[in-house]
Design a protein around this motif. Sequence first.
Motif, PDB file in Angstrom:
ATOM      1  N   GLY A   1      15.544  -8.837  -3.910  1.00  0.00           N
ATOM      2  CA  GLY A   1      14.814  -9.234  -5.114  1.00  0.00           C
ATOM      3  C   GLY A   1      13.397  -8.678  -5.129  1.00  0.00           C
ATOM      4  N   ARG A   2      12.721  -8.748  -3.985  1.00  0.00           N
ATOM      5  CA  ARG A   2      11.352  -8.225  -3.899  1.00  0.00           C
ATOM      6  C   ARG A   2      11.341  -6.712  -4.141  1.00  0.00           C
ATOM      7  NH1 ARG A   2       7.477 -11.111  -4.992  1.00  0.00           N
ATOM      8  NH2 ARG A   2       6.021 -10.054  -3.620  1.00  0.00           N
ATOM      9  N   ILE A   3      12.305  -6.013  -3.561  1.00  0.00           N
ATOM     10  CA  ILE A   3      12.368  -4.557  -3.713  1.00  0.00           C
ATOM     11  C   ILE A   3      12.731  -4.180  -5.151  1.00  0.00           C
ATOM     12  CG2 ILE A   3      13.638  -2.492  -3.016  1.00  0.00           C
ATOM     13  CD1 ILE A   3      13.772  -3.839  -0.157  1.00  0.00           C
ATOM     14  N   SER A   4      13.657  -4.905  -5.747  1.00  0.00           N
ATOM     15  CA  SER A   4      14.079  -4.557  -7.113  1.00  0.00           C
ATOM     16  C   SER A   4      12.951  -4.769  -8.119  1.00  0.00           C
ATOM     17  CB  SER A   4      15.316  -5.358  -7.515  1.00  0.00           C
ATOM     18  OG  SER A   4      14.993  -6.710  -7.751  1.00  0.00           O
ATOM     19  N   ARG A   5      12.028  -5.681  -7.818  1.00  0.00           N
ATOM     20  CA  ARG A   5      10.915  -5.945  -8.727  1.00  0.00           C
ATOM     21  C   ARG A   5       9.624  -5.259  -8.297  1.00  0.00           C
ATOM     22  NH1 ARG A   5      11.538 -11.152  -7.643  1.00  0.00           N
ATOM     23  NH2 ARG A   5       9.340 -11.574  -7.916  1.00  0.00           N
ATOM     24  N   ALA A   6       9.708  -4.434  -7.263  1.00  0.00           N
ATOM     25  CA  ALA A   6       8.502  -3.768  -6.739  1.00  0.00           C
ATOM     26  C   ALA A   6       7.931  -2.796  -7.765  1.00  0.00           C
ATOM     27  CB  ALA A   6       8.836  -3.035  -5.447  1.00  0.00           C
ATOM     28  N   ILE A   7       6.603  -2.806  -7.848  1.00  0.00           N
ATOM     29  CA  ILE A   7       5.871  -1.869  -8.692  1.00  0.00           C
ATOM     30  C   ILE A   7       4.978  -1.068  -7.756  1.00  0.00           C
ATOM     31  CG2 ILE A   7       4.243  -1.604 -10.600  1.00  0.00           C
ATOM     32  CD1 ILE A   7       5.145  -4.496 -11.467  1.00  0.00           C
ATOM     33  N   PRO A   8       5.448   0.117  -7.327  1.00  0.00           N
ATOM     34  CA  PRO A   8       4.643   0.910  -6.388  1.00  0.00           C
ATOM     35  C   PRO A   8       3.358   1.407  -7.057  1.00  0.00           C
ATOM     36  CG  PRO A   8       6.927   1.682  -6.481  1.00  0.00           C
ATOM     37  CD  PRO A   8       6.737   0.731  -7.613  1.00  0.00           C
ATOM     38  N   ILE A   9       2.258   1.220  -6.346  1.00  0.00           N
ATOM     39  CA  ILE A   9       0.950   1.676  -6.817  1.00  0.00           C
ATOM     40  C   ILE A   9       0.380   2.595  -5.744  1.00  0.00           C
ATOM     41  CG2 ILE A   9      -1.380   0.990  -7.514  1.00  0.00           C
ATOM     42  CD1 ILE A   9       0.696  -0.150  -9.418  1.00  0.00           C
ATOM     43  N   ASP A  10       0.026   3.799  -6.148  1.00  0.00           N
ATOM     44  CA  ASP A  10      -0.607   4.734  -5.221  1.00  0.00           C
ATOM     45  C   ASP A  10      -2.109   4.463  -5.243  1.00  0.00           C
ATOM     46  OD1 ASP A  10      -1.545   6.778  -3.656  1.00  0.00           O
ATOM     47  OD2 ASP A  10      -0.787   8.392  -4.935  1.00  0.00           O
ATOM     48  N   PRO A  11      -2.666   3.900  -4.171  1.00  0.00           N
ATOM     49  CA  PRO A  11      -4.093   3.569  -4.158  1.00  0.00           C
ATOM     50  C   PRO A  11      -4.999   4.766  -4.458  1.00  0.00           C
ATOM     51  CG  PRO A  11      -3.009   2.576  -2.283  1.00  0.00           C
ATOM     52  CD  PRO A  11      -2.011   3.500  -2.936  1.00  0.00           C
TER      53      PRO A  11
ATOM     54  N   SER B   1      -4.683   6.902  -6.658  1.00  0.00           N
ATOM     55  CA  SER B   1      -4.705   7.236  -8.082  1.00  0.00           C
ATOM     56  C   SER B   1      -5.825   6.521  -8.842  1.00  0.00           C
ATOM     57  CB  SER B   1      -3.351   6.886  -8.720  1.00  0.00           C
ATOM     58  OG  SER B   1      -3.155   5.483  -8.728  1.00  0.00           O
ATOM     59  N   HIS B   2      -6.501   5.590  -8.186  1.00  0.00           N
ATOM     60  CA  HIS B   2      -7.562   4.827  -8.844  1.00  0.00           C
ATOM     61  C   HIS B   2      -8.884   5.594  -8.832  1.00  0.00           C
ATOM     62  CE1 HIS B   2      -5.015   1.344  -9.171  1.00  0.00           C
ATOM     63  NE2 HIS B   2      -4.840   1.288  -7.870  1.00  0.00           N
ATOM     64  N   PRO B   3      -9.725   5.369  -9.845  1.00  0.00           N
ATOM     65  CA  PRO B   3     -11.046   6.015  -9.847  1.00  0.00           C
ATOM     66  C   PRO B   3     -11.932   5.431  -8.745  1.00  0.00           C
ATOM     67  CG  PRO B   3     -10.851   4.486 -11.694  1.00  0.00           C
ATOM     68  CD  PRO B   3      -9.496   4.544 -11.026  1.00  0.00           C
ATOM     69  N   ASN B   4     -12.792   6.251  -8.197  1.00  0.00           N
ATOM     70  CA  ASN B   4     -13.717   5.793  -7.159  1.00  0.00           C
ATOM     71  C   ASN B   4     -14.779   4.877  -7.771  1.00  0.00           C
ATOM     72  OD1 ASN B   4     -12.480   7.220  -5.061  1.00  0.00           O
ATOM     73  ND2 ASN B   4     -13.605   9.082  -5.559  1.00  0.00           N
ATOM     74  N   GLY B   5     -15.297   3.993  -6.964  1.00  0.00           N
ATOM     75  CA  GLY B   5     -16.402   3.147  -7.385  1.00  0.00           C
ATOM     76  C   GLY B   5     -16.009   1.837  -8.022  1.00  0.00           C
ATOM     77  N   ILE B   6     -14.702   1.610  -8.253  1.00  0.00           N
ATOM     78  CA  ILE B   6     -14.231   0.349  -8.833  1.00  0.00           C
ATOM     79  C   ILE B   6     -13.123  -0.207  -7.946  1.00  0.00           C
ATOM     80  CG2 ILE B   6     -13.136  -0.741 -10.828  1.00  0.00           C
ATOM     81  CD1 ILE B   6     -14.354   1.452 -12.562  1.00  0.00           C
TER      82      ILE B   6
END
Length: 165
Positions: free
Chosen positions: A76-86, A88-93
């Motif tokens: 269940g945890r894997i099927s609902r996982a939303i992978p986020i590549d850290p 990909s975020h802008p610097n400073g926030i």
Amino acid sequence: MSKAFTKEEDGTENVRLDDLPQSPHPNLVTPSGLSDLNTRLVDRRLHLVKLREKPDEIDRKLAVAVIERDIRFLEGRISRAIPIDPESHPNGIVAFGAEVDVLNEDDQQLTFKIVGEDEADPARGLIAPYSPLGVALLGGELGSSVEWHKPTGSVDLEIVAIRFQ
């Protein structure tokens, strides 16, 4: 009688434990967090195979039920996982996956990393985005102060570094 106990055709009783509760929050995961979930699932499946190969024992039935419940939870945890590549975020926030250095009111530097709920381990500085500290830090900018609402009162933290690894 509880549905936890059902009869199979061969006359043996199977135990089915209730599912573990899933978090109501979106299941944000870092790449390493998703890898860990998959590793845990593979380990539990292998353990189940080994356990089923053992001679029939009373304790084995409950152990099988526990592992089957764990497998359902992890699936269940894997099927609902939303992978986020850290990265990909802008610097400073401060965003999900950030490692953040803060100064507390005593000028003590602390480091926290915002990770998925399954990775969270506050004793190691790994915090969930939905925790009070995670909520306080998310969206904070380098050099800004945030207010962390703790059960014992509020603490002001100054964000002195933000890293995405």
